[in-house]
Motif scaffolding. Structure first.
Motif, PDB file in Angstrom:
ATOM      1  N   ARG A   1       0.831  -1.207   0.000  1.00 17.60           N
ATOM      2  CA  ARG A   1       0.000   0.000   0.000  1.00 17.60           C
ATOM      3  C   ARG A   1       0.868   1.260   0.000  1.00 17.60           C
ATOM      4  O   ARG A   1       1.883   1.338   0.691  1.00 17.60           O
TER       5      ARG A   1
ATOM      6  N   ALA B   1      -5.289   9.750  -1.269  1.00 20.13           N
ATOM      7  CA  ALA B   1      -5.775   8.454  -1.738  1.00 20.13           C
ATOM      8  C   ALA B   1      -4.758   7.363  -1.470  1.00 20.13           C
ATOM      9  O   ALA B   1      -3.549   7.610  -1.399  1.00 20.13           O
ATOM     10  N   ARG B   2      -5.277   6.134  -1.363  1.00 18.23           N
ATOM     11  CA  ARG B   2      -4.449   4.953  -1.171  1.00 18.23           C
ATOM     12  C   ARG B   2      -4.529   4.078  -2.421  1.00 18.23           C
ATOM     13  O   ARG B   2      -5.602   3.885  -2.995  1.00 18.23           O
TER      14      ARG B   2
ATOM     15  N   SER C   1      -6.986   0.457  -8.087  1.00 17.28           N
ATOM     16  CA  SER C   1      -7.124   0.145  -6.663  1.00 17.28           C
ATOM     17  C   SER C   1      -7.354   1.379  -5.797  1.00 17.28           C
ATOM     18  O   SER C   1      -7.413   1.265  -4.567  1.00 17.28           O
ATOM     19  N   GLU C   2      -7.512   2.544  -6.385  1.00 14.46           N
ATOM     20  CA  GLU C   2      -7.590   3.787  -5.621  1.00 14.46           C
ATOM     21  C   GLU C   2      -8.732   3.765  -4.607  1.00 14.46           C
ATOM     22  O   GLU C   2      -9.880   3.449  -4.925  1.00 14.46           O
ATOM     23  N   GLU C   3      -8.397   4.127  -3.374  1.00 16.69           N
ATOM     24  CA  GLU C   3      -9.384   4.382  -2.330  1.00 16.69           C
ATOM     25  C   GLU C   3      -9.163   5.803  -1.833  1.00 16.69           C
ATOM     26  O   GLU C   3      -8.120   6.118  -1.258  1.00 16.69           O
TER      27      GLU C   3
ATOM     28  N   LEU D   1      -9.355   8.606   0.646  1.00 19.25           N
ATOM     29  CA  LEU D   1      -9.490   8.685   2.091  1.00 19.25           C
ATOM     30  C   LEU D   1     -10.024  10.024   2.557  1.00 19.25           C
ATOM     31  O   LEU D   1     -10.775  10.091   3.535  1.00 19.25           O
TER      32      LEU D   1
ATOM     33  N   THR E   1      -9.614  -0.608   5.608  1.00 21.84           N
ATOM     34  CA  THR E   1     -10.132   0.443   4.718  1.00 21.84           C
ATOM     35  C   THR E   1     -10.206   1.748   5.497  1.00 21.84           C
ATOM     36  O   THR E   1     -10.189   1.761   6.736  1.00 21.84           O
ATOM     37  N   GLY E   2     -10.324   2.851   4.747  1.00 18.92           N
ATOM     38  CA  GLY E   2     -10.501   4.152   5.368  1.00 18.92           C
ATOM     39  C   GLY E   2      -9.370   4.538   6.298  1.00 18.92           C
ATOM     40  O   GLY E   2      -8.231   4.094   6.147  1.00 18.92           O
TER      41      GLY E   2
END
Length: 464
Positions: free
Chosen positions: A98, A113-114, A128-130, A132, A191-192
């Motif tokens: 990550r 973003a992660r 895969s972008e999350e 945050l 997550t988050g």
């Protein structure tokens, strides 16, 4: 001969210690507006380009043909201070793959973003972008952009005051805004993110939970001292002072003063708290002058092993004057600041460490990555009429000797450690013969050259 070498070092190194500084050596070229340099605890360097691309650079200065990450379509970089601005690898990247980025999205707002790396360790999974955190930006400038993990394992996020000039909306002192702050979040969950309980405003309606410190104008590059974990911040001034802040992260809630103060000088104290509650910079320098200084690029405390003269120094730059700045530790927890010309018109936009804690810099305007070195180690003790030089120096697997001729050919090369210990002796017979160094540990050595007429010269060799 060992006694002779030790005498030479005793005579030579006091001179070197009196004339310290750093310089830039070209390491790689061909980048487009490089704006951040990070490593993932391996030999690779990750070069962040402002338009939204991250490229991999190996330890020999070669760039991978395929980018590590390309999110150009998601990034707005039309304004000078927008773009893909920051990168940080998770402390557990080796097992969780990550990493985190800070960019300005198409709407002009900050996104944290992660992403994760794909099955190919040299290519990220761009799907895969999350996201945050998203922070609304009222203007196009003063976005900050740095990301870094502290020794506490938390992610620190540097944000500017939102832009314009003079912080017209007083965001930096407003504890209900993320702007003009260092945020701290815990991203260790699946997550988050969560908020560390030790953040100063957790459970206090006076401020937002994510805020760790405040009162910054445009923190352009933050870094953690790999020795003691302290945070260093280069904060760009308005039109008077450029400042450097240094604080331990065991505490929180620092108010670095902007817009009330610009560096140590009063700027606009209307409605401001008492000066005794402000954390003032450990160093500052004046805006303007000749050469013209206008924007600090924060750097790193040098903790590498190759250049002992500058161990523990904070190295930074001014973007406009192209000078390298140095903070040398002094007595009483104070610092001596000097500015030296770099010899390049590169507009230094960032510094970075490799896994060995050696430092690099990036030229925004010329797309060049430089390695930081101590030029005082290039001083030679040469009793020969020829101006012999070792190249390449720093060396990786070998070096050669330039400026030889038939009348004064080098016949013997002896390598000593800095304390005078004999490392190797090599007879050479041709002008272009290579002397291998692949078995040497990284560090500094003394090389003794003896010519065919038995004259001797001494040279310092840096082994990468």
């Amino acid at each position: 001969m060992k006694t002779k070498i030790q005498l030479l070092l005793a005579l030579l190194f006091p001179i070197l210690l009196c004339a310290q500084g750093v310089a830039l050596q070209q390491f790689a070229t061909g980048f487009s507006r490089p704006i951040d340099i990070k490593h993932a605890n391996d030999s690779r360097l990750f070069i962040v380009e402002q338009d939204g691309i991250i490229k991999i650079l190996d330890d020999q200065g070669n760039t991978n043909s395929t980018p590590f990450l390309d999110i150009d379509a998601r990034v707005r970089s039309t304004s000078n201070e927008q773009g893909l601005l920051g990168l940080a690898f998770d402390p557990n990247y080796a097992t969780n793959n990550r990493f985190y980025v800070n960019y300005i999205n198409i709407s002009g707002d900050t996104v944290i973003a992660r992403f994760t790396t794909s099955s190919n360790p040299d290519i990220a999974d761009d799907t895969s972008e999350e996201i945050l955190l998203t922070v609304s930006q009222p203007y196009t400038n003063h976005n900050g952009g740095s990301l870094a993990f502290g020794t506490d394992g938390y992610l620190y996020i540097a944000l500017g005051d939102g832009g314009s000039g003079g912080d017209p909306d007083n965001y930096a002192q407003n504890l209900q805004s993320h702007l003009g702050k260092i945020l701290r979040i815990d991203v260790s969950g699946a997550t988050g993110y969560t908020v560390p309980a030790t953040n100063p405003f957790v459970g206090n309606v006076a401020g937002l939970d994510e805020i760790w410190s405040y009162g910054l104008r445009n923190p352009w590059k933050i870094s953690f001292d790999s020795d003691n974990g302290e945070l260093w911040i280069g904060d760009v001034g308005q039109n008077n002072r450029e400042e450097i802040n240094n604080v331990p992260i065991a505490n929180a809630g620092y108010n670095f003063g902007w817009r009330c103060y610009e560096g140590n000088a009063t700027y606009n104290t209307a409605g401001c708290p008492a000066a005794t509650t402000t954390t003032f910079p450990v160093a500052e320098y004046n805006y303007g002058g000749s050469p013209f200084r206008c924007s600090i690029t924060g750097g790193y405390i040098y903790r590498g092993n190759m250049y002992p003269n500058i161990q523990g120094w904070y190295i930074f730059a001014d973007y406009c004057s192209n000078e390298i700045g140095l903070l040398e530790p002094a007595s009483g927890n104070t610092w001596n600041l000097t500015m030296t010309g770099s010899g390049f018109s590169a507009n230094i936009s960032t510094f970075g460490e490799d896994m060995n804690k050696e430092l690099y810099a990036a030229g925004l305007s010329n797309g060049t990555i430089y390695k930081i070195f101590d030029p005082t180690l290039g001083i030679e003790e040469n009793s020969l009429t020829n101006n012999y030089q070792l190249y390449p120096n720093p060396a990786n697997d070998y070096f050669q000797i330039s400026n030889q001729n038939t009348a004064s050919q080098i016949k013997e090369v002896v390598i000593y450690s800095l304390n005078g210990k004999l490392i190797s002796t090599r007879r050479i017979s041709t002008e272009n013969q290579k002397i291998t160094t692949d078995k040497l540990s990284n560090g500094i050595y003394i090389v003794q050259l003896t010519s065919n007429n038995d004259a001797v010269s001494y040279h310092k060799l840096i082994k990468n």
